[in-house]
Design a protein around this motif. Structure first.
Motif, PDB file in Angstrom:
ATOM      1  N   TYR A 120      -3.996  -1.969   4.342  1.00 19.82           N
ATOM      2  CA  TYR A 120      -4.464  -0.963   3.382  1.00 19.82           C
ATOM      3  C   TYR A 120      -5.157  -1.628   2.188  1.00 19.82           C
ATOM      4  CZ  TYR A 120      -4.051   1.841  -0.846  1.00 19.82           C
ATOM      5  OH  TYR A 120      -4.304   2.450  -2.039  1.00 19.82           O
ATOM      6  N   LEU A 121      -4.547  -2.687   1.649  1.00 18.10           N
ATOM      7  CA  LEU A 121      -5.160  -3.402   0.528  1.00 18.10           C
ATOM      8  C   LEU A 121      -6.509  -3.988   0.918  1.00 18.10           C
ATOM      9  CD1 LEU A 121      -2.081  -5.307  -0.997  1.00 18.10           C
ATOM     10  CD2 LEU A 121      -3.131  -3.179  -1.799  1.00 18.10           C
ATOM     11  N   TYR A 122      -6.611  -4.443   2.162  1.00 16.06           N
ATOM     12  CA  TYR A 122      -7.869  -5.010   2.653  1.00 16.06           C
ATOM     13  C   TYR A 122      -8.949  -3.932   2.714  1.00 16.06           C
ATOM     14  CZ  TYR A 122     -10.992  -7.800   5.606  1.00 16.06           C
ATOM     15  OH  TYR A 122     -12.066  -8.490   6.103  1.00 16.06           O
ATOM     16  N   VAL A 123      -8.583  -2.776   3.258  1.00 17.39           N
ATOM     17  CA  VAL A 123      -9.531  -1.656   3.339  1.00 17.39           C
ATOM     18  C   VAL A 123      -9.958  -1.233   1.930  1.00 17.39           C
ATOM     19  CG1 VAL A 123      -9.852   0.741   4.058  1.00 17.39           C
ATOM     20  CG2 VAL A 123      -8.587  -0.845   5.533  1.00 17.39           C
ATOM     21  N   ARG A 124      -9.005  -1.192   1.009  1.00 22.63           N
ATOM     22  CA  ARG A 124      -9.308  -0.792  -0.372  1.00 22.63           C
ATOM     23  C   ARG A 124     -10.264  -1.783  -1.031  1.00 22.63           C
ATOM     24  NH1 ARG A 124      -5.381  -0.723  -5.579  1.00 22.63           N
ATOM     25  NH2 ARG A 124      -5.655  -2.933  -5.185  1.00 22.63           N
ATOM     26  N   SER A 125     -10.053  -3.075  -0.788  1.00 17.38           N
ATOM     27  CA  SER A 125     -10.934  -4.082  -1.395  1.00 17.38           C
ATOM     28  C   SER A 125     -12.363  -3.929  -0.883  1.00 17.38           C
ATOM     29  CB  SER A 125     -10.421  -5.492  -1.094  1.00 17.38           C
ATOM     30  OG  SER A 125     -10.614  -5.823   0.275  1.00 17.38           O
ATOM     31  N   MET A 126     -12.514  -3.543   0.396  1.00 15.98           N
ATOM     32  CA  MET A 126     -13.849  -3.333   0.960  1.00 15.98           C
ATOM     33  C   MET A 126     -14.480  -2.046   0.427  1.00 15.98           C
ATOM     34  SD  MET A 126     -14.643  -5.852   2.843  1.00 15.98           S
ATOM     35  CE  MET A 126     -13.904  -7.268   3.649  1.00 15.98           C
ATOM     36  N   ALA A 127     -13.665  -1.032   0.226  1.00 16.27           N
ATOM     37  CA  ALA A 127     -14.192   0.265  -0.226  1.00 16.27           C
ATOM     38  C   ALA A 127     -14.667   0.207  -1.667  1.00 16.27           C
ATOM     39  CB  ALA A 127     -13.122   1.348  -0.069  1.00 16.27           C
ATOM     40  N   PHE A 128     -13.929  -0.508  -2.522  1.00 14.49           N
ATOM     41  CA  PHE A 128     -14.239  -0.516  -3.955  1.00 14.49           C
ATOM     42  C   PHE A 128     -14.836  -1.830  -4.435  1.00 14.49           C
ATOM     43  CE2 PHE A 128     -10.648   2.537  -3.595  1.00 14.49           C
ATOM     44  CZ  PHE A 128     -11.333   3.683  -3.978  1.00 14.49           C
TER      45      PHE A 128
END
Length: 759
Positions: free
Chosen positions: A92-100
């Protein structure tokens, strides 16, 4: 558990473990930036390897509870089951870092609390073991908590992927989507058949998907190359910005010196003082030319030079070129010849400023390297069909010439041919490089033919749009005998019975066009909006309309359509008056129904020429009448003379007085236009700010478009360029640029309120 089932299961786990070890080895073998996303992926890999190892170990311990101590089996299961929510949390943190685009470690309490609580719950809640024909497995509240927590982070990851997919790079979007699909497939399969041991396979697939789409060595190599390019571009931009800034800082005092020197040349009657002043003028102009070369070079390197086609008078341009170079040629005892085809159309459309710059560079270069003989310029053309011609320009000299090997380095920046031989000749080695770059931007190139010791010929051909088929005529040969439209007190014509309506939402533009046409005697009516124009057009019959395009509410094209519907106004001549000077603009406006196109800012000569062409012949009085001359003389007596006021004008930071004077035609008009510009700053800047704060990008574009034109009219070139950047950003919905540059624009715009005080 049968031996064969152990072999199959262990083989699966071993295969998954080997894949993850391979990915880890190749991942760590590549040097990469220490970014937040890379750190997260390394943590995902680590947790995945631990999970796979524990998966294999717990398969053995759960099926040998009779020989393995319970605390060992239970402890290993707690760690194994807790690794699932931790794995999903990291994903989840990885996806968030890519999204923002997060680049630093940023974890909030609400994001870590679920995984912390689930880990504690797994450790204290009961866990049961179920026997099956294939393999025993664990279940119970501890497992349920782990799955619930994992589901929460999985759901958050899916939401981020769907909502912010456009913000992610395509490769990241694909890798994350594949990972989540693999996870869903494994969870569904194992939820249906509990005894299936597929979690290791699912975790491995997720790592493989992320690795080969986002984190592979090839992707990192591309990332590193992009990073190095970004650093190089930043360094180059810093250098270009420094050059541009320093050039501007140096040019400002030079303009002040030249302005004061010009006043000495105008007013002094002492021969020795005039001689000194003339030397200052020549040296100052040389220095200014060098600074301009550096500034143009830095702009070219930064890719900030734009080609802006406008209508121009070819005869006037050639006359200016002759007047700018003939004195230098005469001082060296050279003959300056100009052979211009009399059949060339007089009005063309192209970037007059850049074409003029190219020809001037070639002419001054020829004069510079020619000690005796002559410099000759030929100007011809070829018809290309329709309304286009190929304009050809060639400059031939009887100078020192060049060797063949020297021609190859002619266009290299800061390189001068035969430095020792030409050490007494001034220059930066940028002129020909800049000329070639400008010609490339206009779809042409500079060709060179030279014979060492005998001379050189520089030539180029460039396509131009024909605005009027009237030939240039033989008067083009009378260079130096007149100055076309410059410093003339008499209008090209007078038409006191003619009535025109000028429609523009900018008070300054209305003032400018009224002042520029005042000497023609034309009756000028103005309207600040499309609706006001229609109201006046319904009540009064006008002979011609000048209509701005970009206006709030009803724009120029809508105004034109409504105007044509008014009885008796269908055939009235309508000319679009706009700062939109991009390629193809003229054709767009003609297709919309306008009779012609006039680009802002425009000088008086061009405006009078267009008005003369379209007004009915019976309204025209050729030349200036005595009454109009007397009026002009009366106006001249009101003009502010040289002295302290002129020094203040030339000393204003960011103001190119010469450019403004060229557009406005004379000093009095220029000062009146500056006054209108200054007085309108509070209202106009508030309009820009209000549209920005409201997110009204359409009106924002209209307001900065108007500022672009107004600033250019007074010679505030950099402010005009800033407004042009934001106009383009608004047109392409580039909100990032708007948000990052609007504050600076408003600050600079409002600062002119104080700068222009006392003018």
């Amino acid at each position: 558990m049968p031996l064969m089932q152990y072999v199959v299961t262990i083989r699966e786990e071993l295969a998954c473990l080997l894949v993850l070890i391979y990915i880890s080895a190749t991942y760590l073998s590549v040097s990469r930036k220490k970014t937040y996303a890379h750190t997260l992926f390394l943590n995902i890999l680590t947790v995945s390897i631990i999970n796979i190892i524990l998966d294999a170990v717990t398969i053995y311990t759960v099926n040998h509870r009779d020989t393995i101590p319970e605390w060992i089996n239970h402890g290993l299961h707690i760690i194994y089951i807790a690794s699932f929510p931790i794995f999903l949390w990291l994903l989840y943190l990885y996806v968030r870092s890519m999204a923002f685009g997060i680049t630093e470690h940023q974890i909030t309490a609400r994001e870590i609390i679920p995984v912390a609580l689930s880990t504690v719950a797994i450790a204290i809640l009961p866990m049961y073991y179920v026997e099956s024909s294939f393999s025993d497995y664990s279940t119970g509240p501890a497992d349920t908590v782990a799955y619930i927590c994992a589901f929460v982070y999985f759901t958050l990851s899916v939401v981020l992927l769907i909502r912010y997919r456009k913000a992610m790079e395509p490769k990241a979007r694909r890798g994350i989507a594949l990972s989540l699909i693999a996870l869903v497939s494994v969870v569904v399969a194992q939820g249906v058949v509990h005894q299936l041991l597929m979690t290791g396979i699912g975790i491995t697939i997720i790592n493989v998907a992320l690795y080969y789409t986002v984190e592979s060595p090839d992707a990192i190599l591309i990332e590193k190359l992009a990073y190095e390019k970004e650093r190089a571009d930043a360094a180059n931009e810093s250098k270009s910005h420094f050059l541009a800034r320093m050039s501007h800082e140096i040019r400002t005092p030079i303009n002040a010196v030249l302005g004061m020197d010009e006043m000495i040349l105008r007013e002094s009657r002492e021969e020795k003082v005039l001689e000194y002043a003339e030397n200052i003028r020549v040296s100052g102009n040389t220095l200014l030319s060098l600074i301009n070369d550096i500034l143009d070079f830095s702009k070219a390197e930064a890719g900030k030079i734009e080609i802006i086609p406008t209508q121009y008078d070819l005869g006037s341009m050639l006359n200016d070129l002759y007047n700018m170079t003939t004195e230098r040629a005469r001082d060296k005892g050279l003959t300056l010849n100009m052979d211009v085809s009399s059949e060339i159309p007089c009005l063309l459309c192209g970037d007059e400023i850049r074409i003029k710059q190219c020809i001037l560079n070639i002419l001054t270069n020829a004069i510079k390297y020619t000690e005796k003989g002559s410099v000759s310029m030929r100007v011809g053309f070829d018809r290309l069909g329709g309304d286009r011609i190929r304009l050809s320009v060639a400059v031939k000299d009887t100078g020192i010439g060049m060797k063949k090997e020297a021609i190859e380095s002619l266009f290299t920046p800061f390189t001068r041919i035969e430095e020792k031989r030409n050490r007494y000749i001034e220059g930066t080695g940028l002129g020909m490089s800049i000329t070639q770059q400008l010609l490339h931007l206009m779809g042409s190139e500079l060709k060179v033919e030279s014979e060492y010791g005998k001379g050189s010929e520089f030539s180029f051909e460039i396509e131009q749009l024909v605005m009027s088929d009237i030939p240039l005529g033989d008067h083009a040969h009378e260079f130096g005998m007149k100055t076309v439209g410059k410093n003339s007190d008499t209008a090209l014509f007078t038409a006191p019975k003619a009535r025109i309506l000028v429609v523009d939402d900018s008070d300054m533009n209305l003032k400018v066009i009224s002042l520029l046409l005042k000497r023609t005697g034309v009756q000028i009516y103005t309207a600040a909006s499309g609706k006001e124009a229609l109201k006046k057009a319904s009540a009064i019959s006008f002979d011609l309309y000048f209509i701005d395009h970009m206006m709030p509410g009803m724009d120029g094209i809508e105004t034109l359509k409504e105007l044509k519907r008014i009885p008796g106004r269908k055939d009235t001549v309508c000319i679009v008056f706009t700062a939109n000077a991009i390629s193809g603009a003229r054709e767009t406006y003609l297709d919309a129904g306008f009779d012609d196109y006039l680009a802002k800012p425009v000088n008086g000569e061009r405006l009078e020429s267009m008005l003369r062409r379209y007004l009915p012949e019976e309204l025209i009085c050729p030349g200036g009448t005595e009454e109009m001359k007397d009026a002009a003389d009366a106006e001249d007596t009101l003009m502010i003379s040289g002295g302290e006021a002129d020094a203040l004008l030339y000393d204003i930071e960011g103001l190119d007085v010469r450019a403004g004077m060229e557009i406005c035609g004379d000093e009095k008009t220029y000062r009146e236009v500056i006054e209108v510009f200054r007085d309108g700053i509070p209202e106009k800047s508030d309009e820009i700010e209000a549209s920005y704060e409201n997110g009204d990008w359409e009106n924002y574009r209209i307001y900065v478009h108007a500022l672009k034109s107004a600033a250019k009219t007074i010679g505030a070139t950099e402010l005009s360029e800033d407004a042009m950047i934001l106009e383009k950003a608004a047109a392409s919905n580039d909100i990032w640029t708007i948000k990052n540059r609007t504050g600076h624009l408003l600050h600079e715009y409002r600062s002119y309120k104080d700068r222009l005080l006392g003018v």
